[in-house]
Write a protein that holds these residues in place. Structure first.
Motif, PDB file in Angstrom:
ATOM      1  N   GLN A  80      -8.902   2.202   3.201  1.00  0.00           N
ATOM      2  CA  GLN A  80      -8.928   1.229   2.415  1.00  0.00           C
ATOM      3  C   GLN A  80      -7.319   0.111   2.435  1.00  0.00           C
ATOM      4  N   VAL A  81      -6.263   1.111   1.902  1.00  0.00           N
ATOM      5  CA  VAL A  81      -5.120   0.493   1.389  1.00  0.00           C
ATOM      6  C   VAL A  81      -5.379  -0.201   1.879  1.00  0.00           C
ATOM      7  N   HIS A  82      -4.649  -0.395   3.167  1.00  0.00           N
ATOM      8  CA  HIS A  82      -3.978  -1.676   4.198  1.00  0.00           C
ATOM      9  C   HIS A  82      -4.888  -3.237   3.995  1.00  0.00           C
ATOM     10  N   ALA A  83      -5.735  -2.724   4.413  1.00  0.00           N
ATOM     11  CA  ALA A  83      -6.759  -4.403   4.496  1.00  0.00           C
ATOM     12  C   ALA A  83      -6.830  -4.733   2.466  1.00  0.00           C
ATOM     13  N   ARG A  84      -6.738  -4.175   1.410  1.00  0.00           N
ATOM     14  CA  ARG A  84      -7.153  -4.390   0.369  1.00  0.00           C
ATOM     15  C   ARG A  84      -5.480  -5.402  -0.108  1.00  0.00           C
ATOM     16  N   ALA A  85      -4.401  -4.062   0.010  1.00  0.00           N
ATOM     17  CA  ALA A  85      -2.998  -4.784   0.320  1.00  0.00           C
ATOM     18  C   ALA A  85      -2.823  -6.412   1.342  1.00  0.00           C
ATOM     19  N   ALA A  91       0.588  -1.168  -0.161  1.00  0.00           N
ATOM     20  CA  ALA A  91      -0.167  -0.101  -0.246  1.00  0.00           C
ATOM     21  C   ALA A  91       0.920   1.485   0.224  1.00  0.00           C
ATOM     22  N   SER A  92       0.590   2.522  -1.609  1.00  0.00           N
ATOM     23  CA  SER A  92       1.310   3.398  -1.381  1.00  0.00           C
ATOM     24  C   SER A  92       1.033   4.845  -1.924  1.00  0.00           C
ATOM     25  N   SER A  93       1.466   5.910  -1.273  1.00  0.00           N
ATOM     26  CA  SER A  93       0.638   7.009  -1.630  1.00  0.00           C
ATOM     27  C   SER A  93       1.638   7.141  -3.267  1.00  0.00           C
ATOM     28  N   GLY A  94       2.734   6.210  -3.291  1.00  0.00           N
ATOM     29  CA  GLY A  94       3.336   6.649  -5.020  1.00  0.00           C
ATOM     30  C   GLY A  94       4.372   6.701  -4.408  1.00  0.00           C
ATOM     31  N   VAL A 135      -1.336  -0.604  -4.176  1.00  0.00           N
ATOM     32  CA  VAL A 135      -1.926  -0.456  -3.762  1.00  0.00           C
ATOM     33  C   VAL A 135      -2.552   1.286  -3.291  1.00  0.00           C
ATOM     34  N   MET A 136      -3.220   2.146  -4.362  1.00  0.00           N
ATOM     35  CA  MET A 136      -3.077   3.211  -4.180  1.00  0.00           C
ATOM     36  C   MET A 136      -4.290   4.031  -3.433  1.00  0.00           C
ATOM     37  N   PRO A 137      -4.699   5.110  -2.857  1.00  0.00           N
ATOM     38  CA  PRO A 137      -5.855   5.905  -2.979  1.00  0.00           C
ATOM     39  C   PRO A 137      -6.242   6.335  -4.539  1.00  0.00           C
ATOM     40  N   ALA A 138      -6.770   6.632  -5.375  1.00  0.00           N
ATOM     41  CA  ALA A 138      -7.707   6.961  -6.634  1.00  0.00           C
ATOM     42  C   ALA A 138      -6.866   8.520  -7.132  1.00  0.00           C
ATOM     43  N   ALA A 139      -6.941   9.059  -6.387  1.00  0.00           N
ATOM     44  CA  ALA A 139      -6.175  10.766  -5.988  1.00  0.00           C
ATOM     45  C   ALA A 139      -5.032  10.762  -6.265  1.00  0.00           C
ATOM     46  N   THR A 140      -4.200   9.767  -5.841  1.00  0.00           N
ATOM     47  CA  THR A 140      -2.528  10.012  -6.479  1.00  0.00           C
ATOM     48  C   THR A 140      -2.245  11.006  -7.428  1.00  0.00           C
ATOM     49  N   ALA A 141      -1.524  11.252  -7.221  1.00  0.00           N
ATOM     50  CA  ALA A 141      -0.763  12.127  -8.537  1.00  0.00           C
ATOM     51  C   ALA A 141      -0.568  11.174  -9.753  1.00  0.00           C
ATOM     52  N   PRO A 142      -1.718  11.837 -10.629  1.00  0.00           N
ATOM     53  CA  PRO A 142      -1.164  10.793 -12.110  1.00  0.00           C
ATOM     54  C   PRO A 142      -0.026  10.388 -12.636  1.00  0.00           C
ATOM     55  N   LEU A 145      -6.158   0.480  -7.764  1.00  0.00           N
ATOM     56  CA  LEU A 145      -6.469   2.378  -6.985  1.00  0.00           C
ATOM     57  C   LEU A 145      -7.763   1.452  -6.069  1.00  0.00           C
ATOM     58  N   VAL A 146      -7.856   2.222  -5.235  1.00  0.00           N
ATOM     59  CA  VAL A 146      -9.074   2.025  -4.159  1.00  0.00           C
ATOM     60  C   VAL A 146      -9.443   3.639  -4.250  1.00  0.00           C
TER      61      VAL A 146
END
Ligand SMILES: *Cc1c(COP(=O)(O)O)cnc(C)c1O
Length: 380
Positions: free
Chosen positions: A152-157, A101-104, A124-131, A146-147
């Motif tokens: 929810q990123v931790h659960a998804r990882a 899980a990462s912000s990028g 696994v990243m938040p959908a709002a992460t810089a493109p 993308l979640v």
């Protein structure tokens, strides 16, 4: 030069029947660790840039340029350590996919090392992460999951891990995957580079807290080396770290979201070590973003938002030192490259859409730099 795969320590023909031989898998682990060691040997250290500001005579500022790693951020060190830790713990096997899980920034570095090791990697990243960060992971051969809901990123990882992937787990392991006694960790590197400077033992080292790995490593190393240097964590206003530090509360949550990627976590992460931190400074997002422009002017290069957060905290600490008539040095980090935020922090329309007005802060920070006064609390 060709390099040989590590040789097995004994010939399987002479193996007693009740002893299991080192299998293929272990030989692959050795090859992988070897690949990481060679990558480290090919890498140069990052620059420690020095700047002096007109209002702060007698105070030297140093910025460790972590954007100059091949993957553009301080997470290059972390990703190398996380793969090494997974391999040395027997958790990562030949052909096994990896996930985190990462912000990028971590995802980019982990994708880079996955390619080096010939492994698949999913971020696994938040959908709002810089493109631009998403594109960078994909360009390195990584997949992005993308979640919508960042919580929810931790659960998804964990879901990927339950399906066979090795969870590199930056948030769970950053603090222990890094060798805090040295081995060229960031603290040892900084203090080595300062050795011949006028104030070789800094008054302060300033960093942010994302995983908490950097602050834990620096805080531990300062004690290990028996230095008087204090550690300040610079965080977006109202982050979980800010609230958690105040009451040593591991259940604290952020009271407001932040636009600064890499720091300002919504919850207290397992690697946050409060006991090695001497101060926490809260920086409003508009101040952090304005400060990246100040850094651009001072260093002729663009850095990301968390570098701006660090810079504001450095000015605050320097103003306090100046008011007490102290001299000395302050060290901080330039955490990642500004190019990654061309479509976000450096896009005026994006800032307007997020109701950020940096102008008052830009003028105010220029003033502080000129006059040596404290930037906080600053314009409303
Ligand atoms: C991760 C990160 C940080 C914080 O570092 P940690 O060691 O994870 O606490 C700061 N800035 C950026 C851009 C990052 O990616």
């Amino acid at each position: 030069m060709r390099w040989a795969a590590p040789r097995l320590p004994y010939d399987s023909r002479f193996r007693p029947a009740n002893v299991t031989a080192m299998n293929d898998d272990r030989a692959w682990v050795h090859t992988a660790i070897d690949a990481l060691a060679r990558e480290a040997a090919r890498s140069a250290d990052t620059h420690l840039l020095k700047i002096n500001l007109p209002g702060f005579a007698g105070i030297d500022f140093y910025f460790k340029d972590e954007a100059s790693h091949p993957t553009g951020s301080l997470k290059h060190r972390l990703a190398r350590s996380l793969y090494l830790y997974a391999l040395c713990n027997g958790r990562l096997r030949k052909g096994q996919p990896t996930v985190d899980a990462s912000s990028g920034s971590t995802a980019i570095a982990e994708a880079w090392f996955a390619r080096l090791l010939g492994l698949r990697f999913t971020a696994v990243m938040p959908a709002a992460t810089a493109p631009a960060k998403i594109r960078a992971v994909e360009a390195l051969g990584g997949a992005c999951d993308l979640v919508e809901d960042p919580s929810q990123v931790h659960a998804r990882a964990a879901w990927h891990a339950a399906n066979g992937a090795c969870h590199l787990d930056q948030f769970g392991l950053a603090e222990r995957a890094t060798d805090w006694r040295g081995n060229n960790n960031i603290a040892e590197s900084i203090l080595g580079q300062l050795e011949h400077e006028p104030h070789a033992q800094p008054a302060w080292i300033v960093c942010g807290a994302g995983t908490g790995g950097t602050s834990a490593t620096i805080g531990r190393y300062l004690r290990y080396r028996r230095l008087p240097t204090q550690l300040c964590v610079a965080e977006p206003s109202g982050s979980a770290y800010v609230h958690g530090f105040r009451n040593r509360d591991a259940r604290a949550c952020a009271s407001q979201p932040t636009l600064i990627e890499g720091i300002g976590r919504p919850r207290v992460e397992p690697c946050f070590l409060f006991d090695v931190v001497d101060a926490v400074i809260e920086v409003p997002d508009a101040a952090s973003i304005a400060a990246t422009w100040s850094l651009d002017e001072l260093l002729a290069r663009r850095y990301g938002g968390s570098s701006g957060t660090n810079f504001v905290a450095c000015l605050e600490l320097a103003a306090q030192m100046r008011a007490r008539g102290e001299r000395g040095s302050i060290v901080s980090l330039l955490c990642d490259r500004g190019e990654r935020y061309a479509e976000t922090l450096f896009d005026p329309d994006w800032l307007t859409a997020h109701r950020i007005d940096c102008k008052p802060w830009r003028a105010h920070l220029d003033d502080c730099v000129r006059s040596g006064t404290a930037p906080l609390p600053g314009p409303a």
